[in-house]
Motif scaffolding. Sequence first.
Motif, PDB file in Angstrom:
ATOM      1  N   CYS A   1       0.832  -1.205   0.000  1.00 58.43           N
ATOM      2  CA  CYS A   1       0.000   0.000   0.000  1.00 58.43           C
ATOM      3  C   CYS A   1       0.858   1.243   0.000  1.00 58.43           C
ATOM      4  O   CYS A   1       1.712   1.407   0.857  1.00 58.43           O
ATOM      5  CB  CYS A   1      -0.870   0.076   1.252  1.00 58.43           C
TER       6      CYS A   1
ATOM      7  N   GLU B   1      -7.230  -2.491  -6.153  1.00 53.73           N
ATOM      8  CA  GLU B   1      -6.187  -3.484  -5.964  1.00 53.73           C
ATOM      9  C   GLU B   1      -5.758  -4.028  -7.327  1.00 53.73           C
ATOM     10  O   GLU B   1      -6.564  -4.566  -8.062  1.00 53.73           O
ATOM     11  CB  GLU B   1      -6.725  -4.590  -5.046  1.00 53.73           C
TER      12      GLU B   1
ATOM     13  N   ILE C   1      -3.464   4.316  -1.758  1.00 54.17           N
ATOM     14  CA  ILE C   1      -4.624   4.696  -0.950  1.00 54.17           C
ATOM     15  C   ILE C   1      -4.840   6.200  -0.988  1.00 54.17           C
ATOM     16  O   ILE C   1      -4.070   6.966  -0.421  1.00 54.17           O
ATOM     17  CB  ILE C   1      -4.474   4.189   0.499  1.00 54.17           C
TER      18      ILE C   1
ATOM     19  N   ILE D   1      -6.372   0.641   5.365  1.00 54.23           N
ATOM     20  CA  ILE D   1      -5.337  -0.376   5.592  1.00 54.23           C
ATOM     21  C   ILE D   1      -5.910  -1.497   6.474  1.00 54.23           C
ATOM     22  O   ILE D   1      -5.713  -2.678   6.215  1.00 54.23           O
ATOM     23  CB  ILE D   1      -4.087   0.250   6.263  1.00 54.23           C
TER      24      ILE D   1
ATOM     25  N   VAL E   1       2.734  -1.634   4.237  1.00 54.33           N
ATOM     26  CA  VAL E   1       2.381  -0.229   4.100  1.00 54.33           C
ATOM     27  C   VAL E   1       3.644   0.616   3.946  1.00 54.33           C
ATOM     28  O   VAL E   1       4.523   0.585   4.805  1.00 54.33           O
ATOM     29  CB  VAL E   1       1.604   0.266   5.342  1.00 54.33           C
TER      30      VAL E   1
END
Lengths: 297, 387
Positions: free
Chosen positions: A32, A53, A65, A113, A134
């Motif tokens: 992410c 995604e 994101i 997340i 992340v």
Amino acid sequence: MIVTGKGGVGKTTVSVALGMRAAAEGKRTIVCEVSAQENASRMFEHTTVGFHEVELEENLWAISIDPDESMREYVLLQLKVRAMRDMLFRSRIFNYLAAATPGLKELVTIGKIWELAQLDRKVKSARKYDTVIVDAPATGHGVGFLQTPRTFANIARVGPIHSQAKTLDNFITDHDNTGVAIVALPEEMPVNESAALEHDLVEEVGVAVDRVYLNGLYPERFSKEEAEKLTALAAADDGAAKAAARAALSEFGRARSQRAQLARLRRRAQAPVKTLPFLFEPDLGPEAARRLSKRLA
Amino acid sequence: MSPKSPTLADVLDGKQVVICAGSGGVGKTTTSAAIAAGLAARGLKVCVLTIDPAKRLADSLGLEELGNDARRVDPKLFEAQGVEIKGELWAMMLDPKQTFDELIARQAPDEESRDRVLQNPIYQQISGALAGSQEYMAMEKLFELHTEGDYDMLVLDTPPSRNALDFLEAPRRLTQFIEGKSLKVFMKPTGFAAKVAGRGATVALSVMKRIVGFDLIADLAEFFNAFSGMVDGFQARAKRVNKLLAAPTTCFLVVCGPQGEPIDEAVYFHRKLVEAKLPFGGVIVNKVHYPAEQLRGDDEDLPGTLAEKLGDEDLAQRVAANFADYQALAERDARNIEHLAREMRATGVIRVPYLDEDVHDLAGLAQINRYLFATGEERVAMAAGRA
């Protein structure tokens, strides 16, 4: 796994490398990107990563994101009645509040997340991931970013935001399932900063720091005796040989001072330190990340 | 690089404010300190400001710590590095929360409204670590120091942002939030918003209350009410801050690194500066690998030549391979910088070489300072001369 560190240390490359590693181990993995700069997209040529995604290769997915999109998705999940949603999206106050409330973007980003990490995904027909990586914002903001849920939980005191923010805070500080990796460079100040960052993350945010990656470590190509020979050559010669000897001495000097920094980091860091090599490559693309991923075993 | 390209001293001539902007990790703090030192060496009274919890500036200036008040850097420290400070060098690390509190105290019409704001939980959150307030407070402090007029030159090291653009956008976002007039009307806790704003707004509000909880909405309403007496003052001040940023005596320097990503960001940031009509002064690229120009193709059998001279074939191979790696990096940097200069239409890109030693103390700073204030030709000569 949340990857953080100061700016310019290669967080994105390390995040992608960690993603590749997990994918290679057969885990369904998603990387992410949160700062909406599409750094990760750079790592995957010909693929544009947006707020959906995208499968990059077997087992490896990516998402960028976007806070506005996360907010929208959040509202969609909260309000099942379409008319109410439409009204809310059209409402001036809502749009104003959504844009202006400090920290709200960070909160909905962490919310997304969390959603990605759920075994029982909230988004319709979404599949679960084994590993969520992340690529978090740089140091200063990194601590603030991870503290956002607690901040909101405190402001809201009671009510749905309070309980949801609390859920997110628990998610971030869940030592069994959520870990933080710090990426550092082998230089004086970045080493100091990552030690301070580790302290803040552990003491203030309460997360588990699992590992510190020391990125960009120069190889030790020359011994001390060889360096002496090269010093003599650099002083005596001219032209190409002199320049080559100088480049070698540069390498020797950097490799040495970096080893000293590595030793300092090992003394100061609580979490185990793992080194990653400097890549002599003009552009850090997917191949660079792949090479790093092989070093992450 | 043309010999006529202006030096940094030319670019900064007649300026009163220098703002070093760029994404994180490109050496902004070191650059800001080196610029301030260079100007102080030239006889100016300079203050360098940073918001930097990592104490980078304090470290690099040889100070134990810095606070919200300016401290003078001991000129002897620089003298020891061969830099004579003819003027004065001051440094401060600003505390965003304290600056914000002071600002509120100044803007509040009376003590009661001041305390209402200072004690509001939402204020306590936004004045601390949340994104936006740091950037705004940096500008605020800059404005305050500039108004007081104690220094010839102010150098601002912008806060480490995820994205250099945050610095330009954050103050606007924050003032918009504080000025939230439309919102204030809707959110009077007494709930007569319906009469003022019509049905739609009330329904939207009740839906929001359902999602976010009543407490939060009530705190927000209280926050805006508490701020209501100060909104005009804030607006007026924000206008003056913006005017200072756009003044011809202000100069934005974009700091970046030579890799693709920092270069792209610098180009983007430059474009935004131009769009916002803010005065762009130049670009500084740190940690550049300088090419050894005479080389490529010069010696077709470098490993052979080296082996002969070193009497060690294995070592010669490694030296040659290492050299090729360095050349590749130098070529990449040159390509990226050329792209940068073209995009920015910048006449003189200031390139600071990747030094063999890690720059974290005064010696390093003095070295960076010499590169920054040299002409393009001098820099090339200096880079070629270092061993």
